[in-house]
Write a protein that holds these residues in place. Structure first.
Motif, PDB file in Angstrom:
ATOM      1  N   TYR A   1      -6.428   7.047   0.430  1.00  0.00           N
ATOM      2  CA  TYR A   1      -5.581   8.117  -0.077  1.00  0.00           C
ATOM      3  C   TYR A   1      -4.212   7.605  -0.516  1.00  0.00           C
ATOM      4  N   ILE A   2      -3.636   8.336  -1.485  1.00  0.00           N
ATOM      5  CA  ILE A   2      -2.294   8.017  -1.981  1.00  0.00           C
ATOM      6  C   ILE A   2      -1.291   8.899  -1.245  1.00  0.00           C
ATOM      7  N   PRO A   3      -0.357   8.319  -0.516  1.00  0.00           N
ATOM      8  CA  PRO A   3       0.630   9.147   0.191  1.00  0.00           C
ATOM      9  C   PRO A   3       1.602   9.806  -0.780  1.00  0.00           C
ATOM     10  N   VAL A   4       1.903  11.082  -0.546  1.00  0.00           N
ATOM     11  CA  VAL A   4       2.849  11.816  -1.379  1.00  0.00           C
ATOM     12  C   VAL A   4       4.238  11.690  -0.755  1.00  0.00           C
TER      13      VAL A   4
ATOM     14  N   LEU B   1      -3.086  12.308  -1.657  1.00  0.00           N
ATOM     15  CA  LEU B   1      -3.939  12.653  -2.789  1.00  0.00           C
ATOM     16  C   LEU B   1      -5.117  11.682  -2.832  1.00  0.00           C
ATOM     17  N   ARG B   2      -6.237  12.155  -3.378  1.00  0.00           N
ATOM     18  CA  ARG B   2      -7.468  11.364  -3.327  1.00  0.00           C
ATOM     19  C   ARG B   2      -7.616  10.406  -4.506  1.00  0.00           C
ATOM     20  N   ARG B   3      -7.158  10.822  -5.704  1.00  0.00           N
ATOM     21  CA  ARG B   3      -7.446  10.025  -6.885  1.00  0.00           C
ATOM     22  C   ARG B   3      -6.202   9.480  -7.607  1.00  0.00           C
ATOM     23  N   THR B   4      -5.282  10.365  -7.950  1.00  0.00           N
ATOM     24  CA  THR B   4      -4.135   9.922  -8.758  1.00  0.00           C
ATOM     25  C   THR B   4      -2.907  10.774  -8.472  1.00  0.00           C
TER      26      THR B   4
ATOM     27  N   GLY C   1      -1.018  15.738  -9.256  1.00  0.00           N
ATOM     28  CA  GLY C   1      -2.038  14.795  -8.822  1.00  0.00           C
ATOM     29  C   GLY C   1      -3.289  15.501  -8.363  1.00  0.00           C
ATOM     30  N   GLN C   2      -4.260  14.704  -7.968  1.00  0.00           N
ATOM     31  CA  GLN C   2      -5.511  15.272  -7.457  1.00  0.00           C
ATOM     32  C   GLN C   2      -6.154  14.306  -6.472  1.00  0.00           C
TER      33      GLN C   2
END
Length: 288
Positions: free
Chosen positions: A232-235, A248-251, A287-288
């Protein structure tokens, strides 16, 4: 546009803006606030309201020192600048007129920097520098793109040496390079791009024949996963007002709006342009 009229515009617009920023039940405060902005100040104002639940920070302005260019009767887009303290910090703010007077740019002087001497005529009026002026090392219309290039590629790029090294130029390029490598090792792809877009540019002649140029840049940073979907991408906390998830999972795409004031020397005394004032913030996130 007289000096007295400019002083009245400064007072009216800043007081009205501050009144709208006060928390209240007034319907449509953001729309009213946007009627006072143009250029880079528009996305910055939207973000300030949304990020603070429609009660953005309020400013205390000190009395201004005005820099009002002389424009001909047919000028469709007159503007003027003012140096005033905003919450105790010297800030260069510019007002532009379309259908009404609006704040277009506001940049705080970098600690240790001071405004250059602005060329004034016998009546106290400043001189605007044309976008394509060739008497300075970087014409005003090219200042934004040159700055964007240095912020992305640093001193090694084709524009290296045109703008002085510092926290808003070469150090940003170094940060981008480091973050790109870190993201790669973490299984992500990362890129961060600066753009001048179509924001207005304002330039005043300085006493030494150079120019003080005010302009805005957009920075768009994109992070994308390259491996399994559980990476996951940390926000970042600064984007939580726009993205409710902590990861976020993708971008993830983050857009920032930055406003600058840069001193550009005369061609008779060439030297790197120097950023002397800056302000900016995250203005969009998705993002998603």
């Amino acid at each position: 546009m007289t000096l007295d009229e400019a002083a009245e515009v400064f007072s009216t617009v800043t007081v009205t803006s501050d009144t709208l920023r006060a928390e209240s039940d007034l319907h449509g405060r953001l729309e009213l606030a946007l009627n006072l902005t143009t250029g880079g100040q528009t996305p910055l104002t939207v973000a300030a309201y949304l990020a603070h639940d429609y009660a953005p920070p309020r400013y205390r302005w000190g009395p201004p020192t005005l820099f009002v260019p002389r424009f001909g009767q047919g000028e469709r887009s007159p503007w003027f600048s003012a140096l005033a303290t905003r919450d105790g910090t010297p800030t260069l703010v510019t007002f532009a007129k379309g259908d009404r007077w609006r704040i277009s740019s506001a940049a705080r002087l970098v600690p240790g920097e001071k405004l250059p001497e602005i060329q004034l005529d016998a009546d106290g009026y400043a001189t605007a520098v044309a976008p394509d002026d060739k008497s300075v090392t970087i014409s005003p219309q090219f200042m934004g793109p040159v700055h964007a290039s240095v912020a992305e590629t640093g001193s090694s790029g084709v524009t290296g040496g045109l703008v002085a090294a510092g926290p808003h130029t070469t150090e940003v390029a170094e940060q981008i390079a480091d973050l790109r490598e870190q993201a790669k090792s973490d299984g992500f792809s990362y890129d961060s791009i600066f753009s001048a877009d179509n924001y207005p540019v304002y330039a005043l002649r300085t006493e030494d024949g150079g120019a003080l140029i005010q302009y805005s840049l957009t920075r768009t940073t994109t992070t994308t996963t390259k491996t399994a979907e559980d990476d996951y991408i940390p926000v970042p906390e600064s984007a939580r007002w726009a993205i409710s998830s902590q990861v976020l999972r993708r971008t993830m795409k983050l857009t920032e709006t930055h406003q600058y004031a840069t001193v550009v020397p005369s061609l008779k005394s060439p030297a790197p342009a120097a950023v002397i004032a800056y302000d900016g913030a995250l203005t969009r996130a998705s993002g998603q």
